[in-house]
Write an enzyme that holds these catalytic residues in place. Structure first.
Site, PDB file in Angstrom:
ATOM      1  N   TYR A  10      12.098 -11.780 -17.619  1.00 29.53           N
ATOM      2  CA  TYR A  10      12.071 -13.242 -17.528  1.00 29.53           C
ATOM      3  C   TYR A  10      10.758 -13.826 -18.019  1.00 29.53           C
ATOM      4  O   TYR A  10      10.592 -15.034 -18.041  1.00 29.53           O
ATOM      5  CB  TYR A  10      12.292 -13.685 -16.073  1.00 29.53           C
ATOM      6  CG  TYR A  10      11.233 -13.119 -15.135  1.00 29.53           C
ATOM      7  CD1 TYR A  10      11.441 -11.891 -14.490  1.00 29.53           C
ATOM      8  CD2 TYR A  10      10.030 -13.767 -14.936  1.00 29.53           C
ATOM      9  CE1 TYR A  10      10.463 -11.352 -13.661  1.00 29.53           C
ATOM     10  CE2 TYR A  10       9.047 -13.235 -14.108  1.00 29.53           C
ATOM     11  CZ  TYR A  10       9.275 -12.020 -13.477  1.00 29.53           C
ATOM     12  OH  TYR A  10       8.300 -11.498 -12.652  1.00 29.53           O
ATOM     13  N   GLY A  11       9.815 -12.951 -18.380  1.00 28.87           N
ATOM     14  CA  GLY A  11       8.469 -13.440 -18.690  1.00 28.87           C
ATOM     15  C   GLY A  11       7.999 -12.992 -20.053  1.00 28.87           C
ATOM     16  O   GLY A  11       8.690 -13.167 -21.071  1.00 28.87           O
ATOM     17  N   THR A  12       6.827 -12.354 -20.073  1.00 32.15           N
ATOM     18  CA  THR A  12       6.186 -11.990 -21.333  1.00 32.15           C
ATOM     19  C   THR A  12       6.868 -10.837 -22.041  1.00 32.15           C
ATOM     20  O   THR A  12       6.493 -10.499 -23.165  1.00 32.15           O
ATOM     21  CB  THR A  12       4.709 -11.618 -21.092  1.00 32.15           C
ATOM     22  OG1 THR A  12       4.663 -10.518 -20.175  1.00 32.15           O
ATOM     23  CG2 THR A  12       3.943 -12.794 -20.522  1.00 32.15           C
ATOM     24  N   LEU A  13       7.877 -10.222 -21.404  1.00 35.61           N
ATOM     25  CA  LEU A  13       8.609  -9.141 -22.065  1.00 35.61           C
ATOM     26  C   LEU A  13       9.784  -9.638 -22.905  1.00 35.61           C
ATOM     27  O   LEU A  13      10.394  -8.866 -23.653  1.00 35.61           O
ATOM     28  CB  LEU A  13       9.126  -8.133 -21.025  1.00 35.61           C
ATOM     29  CG  LEU A  13       8.075  -7.137 -20.503  1.00 35.61           C
ATOM     30  CD1 LEU A  13       8.584  -6.435 -19.242  1.00 35.61           C
ATOM     31  CD2 LEU A  13       7.739  -6.098 -21.579  1.00 35.61           C
ATOM     32  N   GLU A  85       3.513  -3.423 -15.838  1.00 33.51           N
ATOM     33  CA  GLU A  85       3.636  -4.277 -14.650  1.00 33.51           C
ATOM     34  C   GLU A  85       2.946  -3.692 -13.426  1.00 33.51           C
ATOM     35  O   GLU A  85       2.942  -4.300 -12.362  1.00 33.51           O
ATOM     36  CB  GLU A  85       5.118  -4.548 -14.334  1.00 33.51           C
ATOM     37  CG  GLU A  85       5.946  -5.056 -15.512  1.00 33.51           C
ATOM     38  CD  GLU A  85       5.393  -6.318 -16.162  1.00 33.51           C
ATOM     39  OE1 GLU A  85       4.447  -6.931 -15.636  1.00 33.51           O
ATOM     40  OE2 GLU A  85       5.919  -6.675 -17.234  1.00 33.51           O
TER      41      GLU A  85
HETATM   42  N1  PCA Z   1       6.679  -9.394 -17.552  1.00 35.85           N
HETATM   43  C1  PCA Z   1       7.845  -9.092 -16.764  1.00 35.85           C
HETATM   44  C2  PCA Z   1       7.538  -9.695 -15.438  1.00 35.85           C
HETATM   45  C3  PCA Z   1       6.646 -10.833 -15.739  1.00 35.85           C
HETATM   46  C4  PCA Z   1       6.126 -10.546 -17.092  1.00 35.85           C
HETATM   47  O1  PCA Z   1       5.368 -11.227 -17.723  1.00 35.85           O
HETATM   48  C5  PCA Z   1       9.039  -9.749 -17.398  1.00 35.85           C
HETATM   49  O2  PCA Z   1       8.941 -10.314 -18.496  1.00 35.85           O
HETATM   50  O3  PCA Z   1      10.123  -9.719 -16.774  1.00 35.85           O
END
Ligand code: PCA
Length: 161
Positions: A10-13, A85
């Protein structure tokens, strides 16, 4: 045979976000985009610390249904994501249900990275339903290579008591 599991990011991935390259860090690993999806429970998705890092706080019922992407991964790739993470010392990876947004509403049981031992005052932060580092919030992500190694940003998030 390496075990294949599903992870919801949900984030930077996500595709186009600063850590997406971690999926292919190990060239012998396997990953495959399956679909976009949203959580079946509401969660607080916040952007916090002076490095503007996205977090889902483990406080179901607060915030929004979170949109993200589901990938199939093998054990090698999952291990690399865990390194990024810092699971289980920082983010903690747990299985939850998400609903596919590709039209069939399929429910999938997937890994999600949560912050579980968070500072309660973080629940006052603005909450989002869909993360982008370059969103209108203006809180661009600062990658780990550009951080001050002497500054402990995790103390802004984690409740160490
Ligand atoms: N990376 C993981 C968790 C938050 C982040 O930046 C993601 O993208 O799900």
């Amino acid at each position: 045979m390496s075990q294949i599991t599903k992870v919801f990011v949900y984030g930077t991935l996500k595709k186009g976000e600063p850590n997406h390259g971690w999926f292919s860090k190990d060239e012998s690993g396997y990953h495959k985009f399956l679909c976009t999806a949203e959580t079946t429970e509401k969660y607080p998705l916040i952007i916090a610390t002076k490095y503007n890092i996205p977090f889902i706080l483990h406080a179901p019922g607060n915030g929004f249904f979170i949109k993200g992407e589901v990938y199939e991964v093998d054990e090698k790739v999952l291990k690399n994501l865990d390194i990024l993470e810092e699971h289980p010392d920082y983010y903690e990876r747990e299985k939850r249900n998400v609903r596919s947004l590709n039209g069939d509403d399929e429910i999938m049981n997937v890994w999600i990275y949560f912050i579980k031992r968070f500072k309660p005052e973080l629940l006052n932060n603005p909450m989002y339903d869909n993360y982008s580092s370059n969103g209108s919030h203006g809180l661009e992500y600062v990658s780990r290579y550009n951080r001050n190694q002497y500054y402990n940003y995790k103390q802004e998030i984690i409740n160490y008591n």
